[in-house]
Motif scaffolding. Sequence first.
Motif, mmCIF file in Angstrom:
data_model
loop_
_atom_site.group_PDB
_atom_site.id
_atom_site.type_symbol
_atom_site.label_atom_id
_atom_site.label_comp_id
_atom_site.label_asym_id
_atom_site.label_seq_id
_atom_site.Cartn_x
_atom_site.Cartn_y
_atom_site.Cartn_z
ATOM 1 N N LEU A 110 0.832 -1.202 0.000
ATOM 2 C CA LEU A 110 0.000 0.000 0.000
ATOM 3 C C LEU A 110 0.862 1.245 0.000
ATOM 4 O O LEU A 110 1.845 1.329 0.746
ATOM 5 C CB LEU A 110 -0.911 0.008 1.232
ATOM 6 N N GLY A 111 0.496 2.223 -0.834
ATOM 7 C CA GLY A 111 1.139 3.523 -0.836
ATOM 8 C C GLY A 111 0.097 4.617 -0.732
ATOM 9 O O GLY A 111 -0.914 4.588 -1.439
ATOM 10 N N VAL A 112 0.320 5.563 0.167
ATOM 11 C CA VAL A 112 -0.550 6.737 0.313
ATOM 12 C C VAL A 112 0.305 7.959 -0.001
ATOM 13 O O VAL A 112 1.333 8.186 0.643
ATOM 14 C CB VAL A 112 -1.140 6.836 1.726
ATOM 15 N N ALA A 153 -4.318 7.078 -2.914
ATOM 16 C CA ALA A 153 -3.848 5.786 -2.410
ATOM 17 C C ALA A 153 -3.774 4.792 -3.551
ATOM 18 O O ALA A 153 -4.529 4.876 -4.526
ATOM 19 C CB ALA A 153 -4.775 5.266 -1.312
ATOM 20 N N MET A 154 -2.870 3.834 -3.407
ATOM 21 C CA MET A 154 -2.653 2.833 -4.444
ATOM 22 C C MET A 154 -2.274 1.507 -3.788
ATOM 23 O O MET A 154 -1.443 1.473 -2.875
ATOM 24 C CB MET A 154 -1.540 3.294 -5.392
ATOM 25 N N VAL A 155 -2.886 0.417 -4.238
ATOM 26 C CA VAL A 155 -2.516 -0.942 -3.832
ATOM 27 C C VAL A 155 -1.883 -1.628 -5.023
ATOM 28 O O VAL A 155 -2.430 -1.605 -6.133
ATOM 29 C CB VAL A 155 -3.741 -1.732 -3.327
ATOM 30 N N ASN A 156 -0.738 -2.242 -4.807
ATOM 31 C CA ASN A 156 0.029 -2.826 -5.907
ATOM 32 C C ASN A 156 0.505 -4.224 -5.529
ATOM 33 O O ASN A 156 0.914 -4.471 -4.386
ATOM 34 C CB ASN A 156 1.239 -1.932 -6.223
ATOM 35 N N ARG A 212 -3.164 8.694 -11.608
ATOM 36 C CA ARG A 212 -4.608 8.492 -11.783
ATOM 37 C C ARG A 212 -5.003 7.087 -12.220
ATOM 38 O O ARG A 212 -6.003 6.551 -11.736
ATOM 39 C CB ARG A 212 -5.148 9.505 -12.790
ATOM 40 N N PRO A 213 -4.294 6.469 -13.186
ATOM 41 C CA PRO A 213 -4.758 5.156 -13.672
ATOM 42 C C PRO A 213 -4.822 4.080 -12.600
ATOM 43 O O PRO A 213 -5.566 3.109 -12.755
ATOM 44 C CB PRO A 213 -3.727 4.807 -14.756
ATOM 45 N N THR A 214 -4.073 4.221 -11.514
ATOM 46 C CA THR A 214 -4.002 3.143 -10.521
ATOM 47 C C THR A 214 -4.493 3.568 -9.138
ATOM 48 O O THR A 214 -4.407 2.776 -8.205
ATOM 49 C CB THR A 214 -2.549 2.650 -10.396
#
Length: 388
Positions: A194-196, A217-220, A233-235
């Motif tokens: 997780l990245g915020v 926020a992004m989950v990868n 934006r896309p993720t």
Amino acid sequence: MFACGGGDLTRASRTRSRGFFGPMGWMTGRAFDEGSAVGKMAATLGPLGWWRQWRRCLSARDGSRILLLLLLLGSGQGPQQVGAGQTFEYLKREHSLSKPYQGVGTGSSSLWNLMGNAMVMTQYIRLTPDMQSKQGALWNRVPCFLRDWELQVHFKIHGQGKKNLHGDGLAIWYTKDRMQPGPVFGNMDKFVGLGVFVDTYPNEEKQQERVFPYISAMVNNGSLSYDHERDGRPTELGGCTAIVRNLHYDTFLVIRYVKRHLTIMMDIDGKHEWRDCIEVPGVRLPRGYYFGTSSITGDLSDNHDVISLKLFELTVERTPEEEKLHRDVFLPSVDNMKLPEMTAPLPPLSGLALFLIVFFSLVFSVFAIVIGIILYNKWQEQSRKRFY
């Protein structure tokens, strides 16, 4: 509330306000719940008046016991109730950081490590100074195996740059890998976890509906790249505008993960109240990842400071059905969001396996050459017989 005669001591439950409560809240920087009896009395009498009032009610027999309870509650070690009797939280010091930053260093006993241009100051940890082309990070050395948790981040972003002439922002991480410098706010791309992001500079020139600074926020699962040109934006899972630069009061961010429900709130208005930013259900994060924060500057710059990081373990009641649904996962994912599948790398071959492969390859090659020679000789003999 406190009962004067019976000696009953109960912690007030937390509301939507940012503070945590307890009879020694003014000493720990935590606010009272003004709706509780203790909060009203403390707010009216102040710390000295409050103590004189309740000292009259204490007998010699139970005075030492009540005082011990007060000290424990004020120290922040005990449980703190969140919600209507369903959730209690406990400060986890091995995953927390505050002044005077004694747990930061490079030794084996340190709980936090610095990377890049990050520096420890008396009042804060500066991830990057207001200078071009700098990056720094702060990483927890202890993996987190908590099931439900809440991370509170006290930070400050400030600098000399005017409007849209500052950057680039900072990130808070919960990832599988730590201490890996890279282009995503000072951390590696294609991270796992997780990245915020607190993004202070808009890279996408054509967009107009989004106001910066902006929290997202992004989950990868390690398969996605952060798109700098489009500000991620896309993720992204969601986001909100957060005016956090050059403020004269404290700014806070909270990341809460409960029952696979991710909630991000902020206190950036100086009102000591959490304001909703992102709420995403169905987020599946493995346990055993690391907390960290990082920052980066390019042609534009800012001071990116972290004052404190406080992680709380949340104890939540679950039904048997929820227990089955909330089993541990091994790769981050989000329900109803398709992430590209990761192909697991093949394990390296051992010395014996490599020798056998080479040996049988040579044997097969020699055998093929011999068969080729025999077939060629037979073809020549048949050709001679045809001419004679």
